[in-house]
Design a protein around this motif. Structure first.
Motif, short mmCIF file in Angstrom:
data_model
loop_
_atom_site.label_atom_id
_atom_site.label_comp_id
_atom_site.label_asym_id
_atom_site.label_seq_id
_atom_site.Cartn_x
_atom_site.Cartn_y
_atom_site.Cartn_z
N ALA A 7 0.83 -1.14 0.16
CA ALA A 7 -0.15 -0.05 -0.06
C ALA A 7 0.96 1.28 0.05
O ALA A 7 0.18 2.21 -0.34
N ALA A 8 2.04 1.13 0.42
CA ALA A 8 3.09 2.32 0.20
C ALA A 8 3.35 2.70 -1.00
O ALA A 8 4.05 2.00 -1.88
N ARG A 68 5.99 -5.19 -5.65
CA ARG A 68 4.82 -5.79 -5.96
C ARG A 68 4.02 -5.37 -7.14
O ARG A 68 2.75 -5.12 -6.79
N VAL A 69 4.44 -5.21 -8.30
CA VAL A 69 3.91 -4.59 -9.26
C VAL A 69 4.36 -5.53 -10.67
O VAL A 69 5.41 -6.04 -10.40
N PHE A 70 3.66 -5.33 -11.46
CA PHE A 70 3.98 -5.98 -12.79
C PHE A 70 4.45 -4.95 -13.91
O PHE A 70 3.71 -4.05 -13.98
N ILE A 71 5.59 -5.35 -14.50
CA ILE A 71 6.00 -4.31 -15.54
C ILE A 71 6.12 -4.98 -16.88
O ILE A 71 6.79 -5.92 -16.97
N TYR A 88 6.04 5.06 -13.16
CA TYR A 88 5.29 3.80 -13.68
C TYR A 88 4.81 3.18 -12.44
O TYR A 88 3.93 2.59 -12.14
N VAL A 89 5.96 2.90 -11.56
CA VAL A 89 5.93 2.05 -10.39
C VAL A 89 5.03 2.67 -9.32
O VAL A 89 4.32 1.98 -8.80
N ARG A 90 5.04 4.01 -9.33
CA ARG A 90 4.37 4.58 -8.29
C ARG A 90 2.88 4.35 -8.83
O ARG A 90 1.97 4.38 -8.11
N GLU A 91 2.59 4.75 -9.95
CA GLU A 91 1.47 4.90 -10.59
C GLU A 91 0.60 3.48 -10.46
O GLU A 91 -0.48 3.21 -9.93
N LYS A 96 -3.12 -0.18 -7.57
CA LYS A 96 -3.25 -1.43 -6.83
C LYS A 96 -3.82 -1.06 -5.34
O LYS A 96 -4.72 -1.78 -4.83
N ALA A 97 -3.43 -0.09 -4.74
CA ALA A 97 -3.75 0.34 -3.24
C ALA A 97 -5.32 0.86 -3.45
O ALA A 97 -6.24 0.47 -2.81
N ALA A 98 -5.79 1.51 -4.72
CA ALA A 98 -7.15 2.03 -4.74
C ALA A 98 -8.06 0.90 -4.84
O ALA A 98 -9.19 0.91 -4.53
#
Length: 102
Positions: A7-8, A68-71, A88-91, A96-98
């Motif tokens: 979530a961070a 914990r993202v997919f690129i 991109y990672v932040r987005e 994901k958090a939303a």
């Protein structure tokens, strides 16, 4: 390995630390000798790093695991600067958090 809770939203410093760690681990020492890890920042062109397609995918995999993202591969090859990757990672983390908040 540097990790961030799902979530961070990662900061540039967190992403840079993860990228530095990945480069240290995946690059051949002779290639790593040409990289000033302390000077990497948002404006550093990814093409200025001694990354071939295999090492780029390995670096992206490290970032995916840490945050914990997919690129997607095509996206990874489209980033021009470290800042593009960070954004991109932040987005993706924010999206994901939303979804998790719903």
């Amino acid at each position: 390995m540097t990790t961030t809770p799902a979530a961070a939203t990662p900061t540039d410093d967190e992403l840079l630390a993860t990228l530095r760690e990945a480069l240290t681990d995946i690059l051949d020492p002779s290639d790593l000798a040409h990289v000033d890890l302390d000077r990497l920042d948002r404006t550093t062109p990814l093409l200025s790093l001694p990354l071939d397609s295999i090492t780029l995918v390995a670096a992206m995999s490290r970032i995916e695991n840490a945050f914990r993202v997919f690129i997607p591969e095509q996206k990874a090859f489209a980033f021009t600067h470290i800042g593009d990757l960070a954004d991109y990672v932040r987005e993706r983390v924010a999206a994901k958090a939303a979804r998790a908040d719903k």
